[in-house]
Design a protein around this motif. Structure first.
Motif, PDB file in Angstrom:
ATOM      1  N   MET A   1      -9.997  -4.406   9.121  1.00 22.14           N
ATOM      2  CA  MET A   1      -8.627  -4.678   9.429  1.00 22.14           C
ATOM      3  C   MET A   1      -7.815  -3.536   8.859  1.00 22.14           C
ATOM      4  O   MET A   1      -7.956  -3.157   7.741  1.00 22.14           O
ATOM      5  N   GLY A   2      -6.979  -2.966   9.632  1.00 24.16           N
ATOM      6  CA  GLY A   2      -6.180  -1.845   9.185  1.00 24.16           C
ATOM      7  C   GLY A   2      -6.723  -0.554   9.715  1.00 24.16           C
ATOM      8  O   GLY A   2      -7.850  -0.458  10.158  1.00 24.16           O
ATOM      9  N   GLY A   3      -5.929   0.428   9.707  1.00 18.59           N
ATOM     10  CA  GLY A   3      -6.326   1.720  10.203  1.00 18.59           C
ATOM     11  C   GLY A   3      -5.136   2.642  10.161  1.00 18.59           C
ATOM     12  O   GLY A   3      -4.120   2.376   9.549  1.00 18.59           O
ATOM     13  N   VAL A   4      -5.253   3.751  10.879  1.00 15.28           N
ATOM     14  CA  VAL A   4      -4.193   4.734  10.895  1.00 15.28           C
ATOM     15  C   VAL A   4      -3.598   4.777  12.292  1.00 15.28           C
ATOM     16  O   VAL A   4      -4.311   4.802  13.280  1.00 15.28           O
ATOM     17  N   VAL A   5      -2.287   4.795  12.363  1.00 15.64           N
ATOM     18  CA  VAL A   5      -1.560   4.861  13.620  1.00 15.64           C
ATOM     19  C   VAL A   5      -0.682   6.101  13.566  1.00 15.64           C
ATOM     20  O   VAL A   5       0.093   6.273  12.617  1.00 15.64           O
ATOM     21  N   SER A   6      -0.773   6.979  14.560  1.00 18.22           N
ATOM     22  CA  SER A   6       0.095   8.151  14.595  1.00 18.22           C
ATOM     23  C   SER A   6       1.326   7.832  15.422  1.00 18.22           C
ATOM     24  O   SER A   6       1.231   7.260  16.493  1.00 18.22           O
ATOM     25  N   HIS A   7       2.477   8.205  14.911  1.00 16.96           N
ATOM     26  CA  HIS A   7       3.733   7.983  15.603  1.00 16.96           C
ATOM     27  C   HIS A   7       4.576   9.242  15.452  1.00 16.96           C
ATOM     28  O   HIS A   7       5.143   9.488  14.401  1.00 16.96           O
ATOM     29  N   GLN A   8       4.610  10.066  16.501  1.00 14.68           N
ATOM     30  CA  GLN A   8       5.369  11.311  16.500  1.00 14.68           C
ATOM     31  C   GLN A   8       5.071  12.134  15.246  1.00 14.68           C
ATOM     32  O   GLN A   8       5.965  12.468  14.479  1.00 14.68           O
ATOM     33  N   SER A   9       3.830  12.416  15.018  1.00 17.37           N
ATOM     34  CA  SER A   9       3.322  13.215  13.913  1.00 17.37           C
ATOM     35  C   SER A   9       3.562  12.599  12.534  1.00 17.37           C
ATOM     36  O   SER A   9       3.315  13.211  11.522  1.00 17.37           O
ATOM     37  N   GLU A  10       4.029  11.354  12.486  1.00 16.70           N
ATOM     38  CA  GLU A  10       4.189  10.657  11.209  1.00 16.70           C
ATOM     39  C   GLU A  10       3.035   9.674  11.069  1.00 16.70           C
ATOM     40  O   GLU A  10       2.840   8.830  11.917  1.00 16.70           O
ATOM     41  N   GLU A  11       2.259   9.820   9.997  1.00 14.12           N
ATOM     42  CA  GLU A  11       1.100   8.949   9.820  1.00 14.12           C
ATOM     43  C   GLU A  11       1.496   7.698   9.055  1.00 14.12           C
ATOM     44  O   GLU A  11       2.056   7.771   7.977  1.00 14.12           O
ATOM     45  N   ILE A  12       1.218   6.529   9.636  1.00 22.16           N
ATOM     46  CA  ILE A  12       1.518   5.252   9.000  1.00 22.16           C
ATOM     47  C   ILE A  12       0.225   4.454   8.938  1.00 22.16           C
ATOM     48  O   ILE A  12      -0.473   4.313   9.933  1.00 22.16           O
ATOM     49  N   VAL A  13      -0.091   3.942   7.780  1.00 20.76           N
ATOM     50  CA  VAL A  13      -1.275   3.112   7.616  1.00 20.76           C
ATOM     51  C   VAL A  13      -0.853   1.662   7.827  1.00 20.76           C
ATOM     52  O   VAL A  13       0.124   1.209   7.248  1.00 20.76           O
ATOM     53  N   THR A  14      -1.593   0.925   8.667  1.00 21.92           N
ATOM     54  CA  THR A  14      -1.230  -0.469   8.893  1.00 21.92           C
ATOM     55  C   THR A  14      -1.641  -1.317   7.691  1.00 21.92           C
ATOM     56  O   THR A  14      -2.546  -0.969   6.949  1.00 21.92           O
ATOM     57  N   ALA A  15      -0.950  -2.438   7.491  1.00 22.21           N
ATOM     58  CA  ALA A  15      -1.203  -3.315   6.348  1.00 22.21           C
ATOM     59  C   ALA A  15      -2.613  -3.892   6.422  1.00 22.21           C
ATOM     60  O   ALA A  15      -3.100  -4.205   7.495  1.00 22.21           O
ATOM     61  N   TYR A  16      -3.252  -4.046   5.307  1.00 20.97           N
ATOM     62  CA  TYR A  16      -4.582  -4.640   5.243  1.00 20.97           C
ATOM     63  C   TYR A  16      -4.865  -5.045   3.806  1.00 20.97           C
ATOM     64  O   TYR A  16      -4.026  -4.905   2.935  1.00 20.97           O
ATOM     65  N   GLN A  17      -6.055  -5.492   3.596  1.00 20.10           N
ATOM     66  CA  GLN A  17      -6.510  -5.807   2.244  1.00 20.10           C
ATOM     67  C   GLN A  17      -7.867  -5.180   2.038  1.00 20.10           C
ATOM     68  O   GLN A  17      -8.531  -4.799   3.002  1.00 20.10           O
ATOM     69  N   ARG A  18      -8.266  -5.103   0.793  1.00 18.80           N
ATOM     70  CA  ARG A  18      -9.558  -4.522   0.442  1.00 18.80           C
ATOM     71  C   ARG A  18     -10.010  -5.117  -0.881  1.00 18.80           C
ATOM     72  O   ARG A  18      -9.196  -5.699  -1.601  1.00 18.80           O
ATOM     73  N   PRO A  19     -11.293  -4.979  -1.202  1.00 17.30           N
ATOM     74  CA  PRO A  19     -11.740  -5.426  -2.526  1.00 17.30           C
ATOM     75  C   PRO A  19     -10.959  -4.687  -3.612  1.00 17.30           C
ATOM     76  O   PRO A  19     -10.684  -3.493  -3.506  1.00 17.30           O
ATOM     77  N   SER A  20     -10.575  -5.414  -4.635  1.00 19.67           N
ATOM     78  CA  SER A  20      -9.781  -4.836  -5.720  1.00 19.67           C
ATOM     79  C   SER A  20     -10.595  -3.842  -6.539  1.00 19.67           C
ATOM     80  O   SER A  20     -11.809  -3.995  -6.699  1.00 19.67           O
TER      81      SER A  20
END
Length: 166
Positions: A1-20
């Motif tokens: 769940m989660g990944g990287v989305v490019s939006h007009q050369s601006e990198e935004i990481v989508t919200a997710y969770q991971r092991p602490s």
């Protein structure tokens, strides 16, 4: 769940969770919501760091909620209580509530994660500080049942609600 989305050369990481990881304890405890700090203190007398260190080492699983920008904004988990029960918990930063996108992703994903957690722990339970309106509202939305009021819980002798989900 989660990944990287490019939006007009601006990198935004989508919200997710991971092991602490251990460094999450310091980040989340230093930015913890005031209501969560007060709940920890009232329930156990612990500081945010003490409470999160305990949860980090005792929980199976211990997960970190990460904003769409990659910042830790909360932690949650379950401390085993025997073979089939877990003491569920969650502590968050103000940032969990400030970004609408992160907030709705968390709400959507939390129901999925609760279903997975029930595979490991058919019974989930704990107590919540009656003053922590955000937690009380979220627990109701998640389908937990409040089974008992404890008018003088913990070292501060505050009102806590016991809750359970089977």
């Amino acid at each position: 769940m989660g990944g990287v989305v490019s939006h007009q050369s601006e990198e935004i990481v989508t919200a997710y969770q991971r092991p602490s990881v251990i460094t999450d304890v310091g980040i989340v405890s230093d930015n913890m919501r005031t209501e969560d700090v007060e709940e920890l203190r009232a329930q156990s007398g612990s500081t945010p760091k003490e409470g999160l260190f305990f949860c980090f080492f005792m929980s199976k699983p211990c997960m970190t909620i990460v904003s769409r920008h990659g910042n830790p904004i909360g932690m949650w988990g379950a401390v085993p209580m025997g073979n089939s029960a877990g003491r569920i918990w969650m502590l968050g930063c103000e940032a969990m509530l400030e970004d609408t996108s992160d907030k709705y992703t968390f709400l959507r994903e939390s129901k999925k994660e609760l279903a997975k957690l029930h595979d490991q722990y058919p019974l989930l339970a704990n107590v919540v500080d009656a003053r922590n309106a955000v937690h009380v509202r979220w627990l109701r939305w998640m389908g937990f049942t409040f089974i008992k009021k404890h008018p003088q819980w913990g070292p501060e002798r505050r009102m806590f609600y016991e809750f359970v989900r089977i």
